[in-house]
Structures are given as structure tokens and as C-alpha cells.
Design an enzyme around this catalytic site. Structure first.
Site, mmCIF file in Angstrom:
data_model
loop_
_atom_site.group_PDB
_atom_site.id
_atom_site.type_symbol
_atom_site.label_atom_id
_atom_site.label_comp_id
_atom_site.label_asym_id
_atom_site.label_seq_id
_atom_site.Cartn_x
_atom_site.Cartn_y
_atom_site.Cartn_z
ATOM 1 N N ASN A 131 89.144 -0.482 32.707
ATOM 2 C CA ASN A 131 87.741 -0.467 33.133
ATOM 3 C C ASN A 131 87.702 -1.178 34.490
ATOM 4 O O ASN A 131 87.714 -2.399 34.564
ATOM 5 C CB ASN A 131 86.901 -1.216 32.087
ATOM 6 C CG ASN A 131 85.426 -1.207 32.431
ATOM 7 O OD1 ASN A 131 85.024 -0.780 33.511
ATOM 8 N ND2 ASN A 131 84.616 -1.697 31.506
ATOM 9 N N HIS A 178 75.619 3.866 30.860
ATOM 10 C CA HIS A 178 75.943 2.958 29.751
ATOM 11 C C HIS A 178 76.176 3.731 28.451
ATOM 12 O O HIS A 178 76.027 3.197 27.350
ATOM 13 C CB HIS A 178 74.819 1.916 29.516
ATOM 14 C CG HIS A 178 74.698 0.900 30.611
ATOM 15 N ND1 HIS A 178 73.478 0.469 31.090
ATOM 16 C CD2 HIS A 178 75.649 0.238 31.313
ATOM 17 C CE1 HIS A 178 73.686 -0.416 32.058
ATOM 18 N NE2 HIS A 178 74.989 -0.575 32.211
ATOM 19 N N ARG A 195 70.455 -5.076 41.159
ATOM 20 C CA ARG A 195 69.894 -3.748 41.453
ATOM 21 C C ARG A 195 68.399 -3.727 41.159
ATOM 22 O O ARG A 195 67.941 -4.394 40.229
ATOM 23 C CB ARG A 195 70.601 -2.680 40.616
ATOM 24 C CG ARG A 195 71.991 -2.364 41.117
ATOM 25 C CD ARG A 195 72.705 -1.388 40.223
ATOM 26 N NE ARG A 195 73.757 -2.022 39.438
ATOM 27 C CZ ARG A 195 74.282 -1.532 38.334
ATOM 28 N NH1 ARG A 195 73.861 -0.373 37.867
ATOM 29 N NH2 ARG A 195 75.224 -2.175 37.688
ATOM 30 N N SER A 230 74.817 -7.443 33.327
ATOM 31 C CA SER A 230 74.477 -7.496 34.754
ATOM 32 C C SER A 230 73.939 -6.139 35.198
ATOM 33 O O SER A 230 73.098 -6.059 36.082
ATOM 34 C CB SER A 230 75.662 -7.958 35.595
ATOM 35 O OG SER A 230 76.799 -7.232 35.244
ATOM 36 N N ARG A 257 87.363 4.138 31.948
ATOM 37 C CA ARG A 257 85.908 4.233 32.036
ATOM 38 C C ARG A 257 85.563 4.851 33.390
ATOM 39 O O ARG A 257 86.003 4.370 34.426
ATOM 40 C CB ARG A 257 85.291 2.857 31.938
ATOM 41 C CG ARG A 257 83.796 2.921 32.070
ATOM 42 C CD ARG A 257 83.199 1.555 32.140
ATOM 43 N NE ARG A 257 81.752 1.676 32.194
ATOM 44 C CZ ARG A 257 80.956 0.678 32.493
ATOM 45 N NH1 ARG A 257 81.453 -0.502 32.742
ATOM 46 N NH2 ARG A 257 79.667 0.858 32.526
ATOM 47 N N LEU A 281 71.621 -5.098 27.882
ATOM 48 C CA LEU A 281 71.169 -6.040 28.905
ATOM 49 C C LEU A 281 72.343 -6.892 29.371
ATOM 50 O O LEU A 281 72.661 -7.922 28.771
ATOM 51 C CB LEU A 281 70.044 -6.922 28.336
ATOM 52 C CG LEU A 281 68.863 -6.174 27.709
ATOM 53 C CD1 LEU A 281 67.851 -7.153 27.118
ATOM 54 C CD2 LEU A 281 68.189 -5.255 28.731
ATOM 55 N N GLU A 301 82.826 -1.265 24.673
ATOM 56 C CA GLU A 301 83.076 -0.026 25.413
ATOM 57 C C GLU A 301 84.566 0.315 25.425
ATOM 58 O O GLU A 301 84.940 1.486 25.388
ATOM 59 C CB GLU A 301 82.545 -0.179 26.852
ATOM 60 C CG GLU A 301 81.023 -0.164 26.907
ATOM 61 C CD GLU A 301 80.453 -0.946 28.071
ATOM 62 O OE1 GLU A 301 80.795 -2.145 28.210
ATOM 63 O OE2 GLU A 301 79.657 -0.385 28.842
ATOM 64 N N ARG A 333 71.644 -17.006 33.057
ATOM 65 C CA ARG A 333 71.865 -18.406 32.664
ATOM 66 C C ARG A 333 71.369 -19.361 33.741
ATOM 67 O O ARG A 333 70.700 -20.365 33.445
ATOM 68 C CB ARG A 333 73.360 -18.667 32.414
ATOM 69 C CG ARG A 333 73.839 -18.060 31.118
ATOM 70 C CD ARG A 333 75.333 -18.028 31.049
ATOM 71 N NE ARG A 333 75.862 -17.032 31.993
ATOM 72 C CZ ARG A 333 77.070 -16.500 31.920
ATOM 73 N NH1 ARG A 333 77.897 -16.875 30.977
ATOM 74 N NH2 ARG A 333 77.463 -15.596 32.790
ATOM 75 N N ASP A 368 72.376 -14.296 37.779
ATOM 76 C CA ASP A 368 72.815 -14.634 36.424
ATOM 77 C C ASP A 368 71.663 -15.262 35.642
ATOM 78 O O ASP A 368 71.108 -16.290 36.057
ATOM 79 C CB ASP A 368 74.000 -15.604 36.504
ATOM 80 C CG ASP A 368 74.700 -15.772 35.167
ATOM 81 O OD1 ASP A 368 73.995 -15.932 34.142
ATOM 82 O OD2 ASP A 368 75.930 -15.749 35.143
HETATM 83 P P1 ADP Z 1 78.682 -6.505 32.802
HETATM 84 O O1 ADP Z 1 79.679 -6.042 31.771
HETATM 85 O O2 ADP Z 1 77.627 -5.507 33.148
HETATM 86 O O3 ADP Z 1 79.280 -7.187 33.998
HETATM 87 P P2 ADP Z 1 77.869 -8.369 30.785
HETATM 88 O O4 ADP Z 1 77.414 -7.474 29.693
HETATM 89 O O5 ADP Z 1 79.134 -9.119 30.604
HETATM 90 O O6 ADP Z 1 77.816 -7.629 32.168
HETATM 91 O O7 ADP Z 1 76.696 -9.418 31.068
HETATM 92 C C1 ADP Z 1 76.807 -10.365 32.083
HETATM 93 C C2 ADP Z 1 75.486 -11.087 32.216
HETATM 94 O O8 ADP Z 1 75.085 -11.583 30.934
HETATM 95 C C3 ADP Z 1 75.565 -12.326 33.099
HETATM 96 O O9 ADP Z 1 75.302 -12.014 34.434
HETATM 97 C C4 ADP Z 1 74.483 -13.200 32.544
HETATM 98 O O10 ADP Z 1 73.272 -12.930 33.245
HETATM 99 C C5 ADP Z 1 74.290 -12.745 31.125
HETATM 100 N N1 ADP Z 1 74.703 -13.753 30.121
HETATM 101 C C6 ADP Z 1 75.922 -13.968 29.610
HETATM 102 N N2 ADP Z 1 75.892 -14.987 28.729
HETATM 103 C C7 ADP Z 1 74.612 -15.421 28.701
HETATM 104 C C8 ADP Z 1 73.913 -16.453 27.990
HETATM 105 N N3 ADP Z 1 74.532 -17.247 27.126
HETATM 106 N N4 ADP Z 1 72.598 -16.589 28.235
HETATM 107 C C9 ADP Z 1 71.955 -15.794 29.111
HETATM 108 N N5 ADP Z 1 72.549 -14.806 29.791
HETATM 109 C C10 ADP Z 1 73.849 -14.620 29.596
#
Ligand code: ADP
Length: 403
Positions: A8, A178, A238, A208, A90, A206, A376, A282, A280
């Protein structure tokens, strides 16, 4: 023992997993090279969670995806036990014609390159490892698994934009993304909650990247994502749904080039653009700045509006599923979103939600709410194995990945 490698490849990371093919697919190795071009770090674990490798590299050594692939390939070389029978990739965009995974050859690669402008951050990176392997190991079976495929069963009416239909014929249409995540979650839901899985379900992926999908009887009937991965919900960087008039204004009044507009919409918008702080969630939850509050309020607001639209597409709602980084890990965000959905009959159980249980709705909730971690990579491994098993593709013999 036969094995399958799943790749991926994203804009700044290369994730990979190795699965053993037995009665079921058994994950053996899970790794990623992050911070490609900025602060490269390779970390690899085995199925028990033991660290097999953790190494930081100088930026110049892992400046781009091909160099990351070379390093990962060198690490994997000789460590994949048994016979590598295929590599599953992917690929974010499969266009209108692929409703399932496809075995890779030169002509498929050329076809998929056509979709690069529709997913400029993802498609070139997804295709890069395919290209390298096609050149270096043409006999190794490769399978492309598309994020668009799961949505190909939509009523074509739903996939039109209200512009002259000649553009639809050309490929300007809603695709949805997705899909590998939604397909996996739909399958899990059927296992853990067969009573609702056959009904009307919204899945909120939900991370990034963020989107929602309406499932009827386990099949996608609507998605918040459309022609590109920009539509629908605001995401980490985005913009999500935007009045096209804004784009005309930016082009005409600010003299933005197409490239500048692309960078603005893909890299500088969403939670990052609104908050001025971070992409992010968090960081935003930890911040008391007005921008952080605005960004999270807007995110939750748009999820609420889009859930209403998807519930309308389904004529009601039986279950709502949270998945991906935010959906799986943040009780606070689930709680805020669930409050927005109260009018649909959603009610959370505080303790279950805080504990991140599978079922987080209260016993009297009209709509059942689940947290289902997505996978995935497992979905890709399943598709890859199924296609190879059905097609009788030639095994490649000893793995010599990128070595
Ligand atoms: P991708 O695979 O699209 O890169 P992920 O599904 O791994 O993304 O999600 C990443 C996002 O999840 C981070 O940018 C963050 O915003 C959010 N995230 C991860 N852990 C937490 C948490 N404990 N609390 C809030 N948001 C979180």
C-alpha cells in the site's frame, strides 16, 4: 508454504504486509516506511507484535518511493519464508470498468496511468511499485485492488453530475473511494451483526482521508466521495465538498494556476486549513485555540449533513459504523458525531463508547452503532489470493523483490 505480499504505497509512506497462505490467510509481517523524503523511518513487526526492525534513515537515502521500495525489498529478501505467489497492490483509482481486482499487465498499467489526474496524490505512488516489479520480475503475478471497485454497483443515475452527459461518457462521473475498507467492514458486519448487516447501514471511514458510504444489503449504493478523492467530508488536508463557484473565483480573481489550486485543495485545506494548526484530530482535541474548535465543529457538522443525505438514499437507517484512525480511536469524536445523529435514532452508551467496544450504542438506540477496525491489507490479500487461485497464475518461484 505459499505467501502473498501486500503493498500500500502512499504519498509519504510505504506500507507492506506478508501473509502466509494456509487454510486461511495468516498475517506474518507488517511494516512501513514512513516519512519518505522528510524523516524516513522503517519499522517492521511480526504477527506477535515483536519489533523485527526499527531504523531511521538519512533523508537523502530515502528521498522517494523507489528508494523506499529498494530498502524494503532488501530487508524482505530472504526473509519471506516459502514461495511468494503474488503481490497485491492497493490502487486508488480503477476507473469505471473495474468492479473487482485485476491481474496486472502492461496494458492495465497504461490504462491506470490515465487516472492519475483524478487522484494525483495517490495514483502515481500506487503504480510506482507495480511498474518496478513488472520491469524486474515480469513473471511475478501482481494484482491491482481498487478503492473504486466496491462502488461500481451504484445506480448510474447516482453517479452522474448534472452537466452534459457527454462528459459522463468520457469518465467524468462519481466513482467513490475507500472501497477496500468498506468491503472489509461490510464483511465483518455480516459476521458480527448479521441481523443489521442485511439492512440499511452507513459506514464512516474517518482517517486522514475521510468519507462515508451507504450500504444496502451489504452493497454500496452511495458514497460521499465522487470524481476525485476531494469530495464529501473535509479531511486532514483536503477540502471536501465545495461550491465549484469558489474554484472559478480563485482561478479568475486570484489568478491561481491549476497546480496551485490542486495544492490548495489537496494539501492546505480540510482540518489543517481551517484550524491553521494541524491536520491531526489529536492535536486539535488537545488545543484550545479558536481554529481548532472551528475545524472540529465543522468536521462534525459536515458528517451530520452527509449522514442525513446517505440516510435519505437508504430511506432510513438500521446501523452506523465507525472505522479508520479517528473512528476507531477517538471516543470523544464518536460521541460528538453521535449527538449530531440523535435525530436519526442514534444513542451511544458512554461506557461502551469509552471502552471502544464493538457495539457502542445504548440498548434503547433505534440505530445500532459499531466500531469496526478496518483492514484494507487483509482485503487486498484475500482478493489477490482469490484471483490467483481462480486464474491459475504462474507462481514466481523464489522472491527477489527489488533486490
Ligand atoms: P490514513 O490511513 O488515511 O493515513 P488513518 O486511518 O490511520 O489514516 O487515520 C489517521 C488519523 O486518525 C490521524 O491523522 C488522526 O487525526 C486520527 N487519529 C488517530 N488516532 C487518534 C486518536 N486516538 N484520537 C483522535 N484521532 C486519532
Amino acid at each position: 508454504m505459499d505467501t502473498i505480499l501486500v503493498i500500500n504505497a502512499g504519498s509519504s509512506s510505504l506500507k507492506f504486509e506478508v501473509f502466509a497462505v494456509a487454510d486461511t490467510l495468516a498475517r506474518q509481517i507488517k511494516g512501513k516506511m514512513e516519512g519518505i523524503g522528510t524523516a524516513p523511518r522503517l519499522s517492521i513487526r511480526n504477527v506477535g507484535g515483536d519489533q523485527l526492525a526499527q531504523e531511521d534513515y538519512p533523508c537523502e537515502l530515502v528521498a522517494d518511493l523507489p528508494s523506499a521500495m529498494r530498502l524494503v525489498g532488501q530487508w524482505l529478501h530472504g526473509r519471506i519464508e516459502g514461495r511468494l505467489i503474488a503481490v497485491g497492490h492497493r490502487v486508488v483509482h480503477g476507473g469505471p470498468n473495474h468492479a473487482g481486482p485485476v491481474k496486472v499487465d502492461d496494458s492495465l498499467l497504461r490504462e491506470l496511468e490515465w487516472y492519475t489526474p483524478l487522484a494525483p496524490l495517490h495514483q502515481p505512488n500506487n503504480l510506482a511499485p507495480i511498474k518496478v516489479l513488472l520491469e524486474r520480475q515480469p513473471d511475478l503475478a501482481q494484482v491491482a485492488c481498487f478503492d473504486t471497485a466496491f462502488h461500481r454497483g451504484h445506480d448510474p443515475m447516482a453517479d452522474h453530475y448534472a452537466i452534459p452527459t457527454r462528459y459522463f461518457e468520457e469518465g467524468v462521473r462519481r466513482y467513490g473511494f475507500h472501497g477496500l475498507s468498506y468491503e472489509y467492514v461490510a464483511g465483518r458486519l455480516a459476521e458480527v451483526a448479521p441481523d443489521v448487516a442485511g439492512g440499511r447501514v452507513i459506514v464512516a471511514h474517518l482517517g486522514s482521508g475521510a468519507s462515508m458510504c451507504a450500504l444496502r444489503e451489504g452493497r454500496s449504493v452511495e458514497s460521499t466521495l465522487g470524481f476525485t478523492a476531494l469530495d464529501g467530508l473535509p479531511m486532514g488536508t483536503r477540502c471536501g465538498q465545495i461550491d465549484p463557484g469558489v474554484l472559478l473565483y480563485l482561478l479568475e480573481q486570484h489568478g491561481l494556476s491549476a497546480r496551485q489550486l490542486q495544492d490548495l485543495l489537496y494539501k492546505e485545506s480540510g482540518l489543517k486549513g481551517l484550524s491553521g494548526i494541524s491536520n491531526d484530530v489529536r492535536d486539535l482535541l488537545d488545543s484550545e485555540a479558536a481554529g481548532a474548535t472551528l475545524a472540529l465543529d465543522h468536521f462534525v457538522h459536515r458528517i451530520g449533513l452527509n449522514a442525513g443525505a446517505l440516510a435519505a438514499a437508504l430511506s432510513g437507517l438500521d446501523a452506523f459504523v465507525f472505522t479508520a484512525g479517528i473512528g476507531e480511536n477517538s471516543p470523544a469524536m464518536r460521541e460528538r458525531i453521535a449527538r449530531k445523529l440523535a435525530w436519526l435514532g442514534v444513542s451511544l452508551d458512554v461506557e461502551r463508547n469509552n471502552a471502544g467496544e464493538l457495539l457502542v450504542s445504548s440498548d434503547d438506540s433505534k440505530v445500532k452503532v459499531f466500531v469496526i477496525p478496518t483492514d484494507e491489507e487483509l482485503m487486498i490479500a484475500r482478493h489477490t489470493f482469490a484471483l490467483i487461485a481462480a486464474g491459475g497464475a504462474e507462481p514466481a518461484g523464489t522472491p527477489q523483490l527489488y533486490a
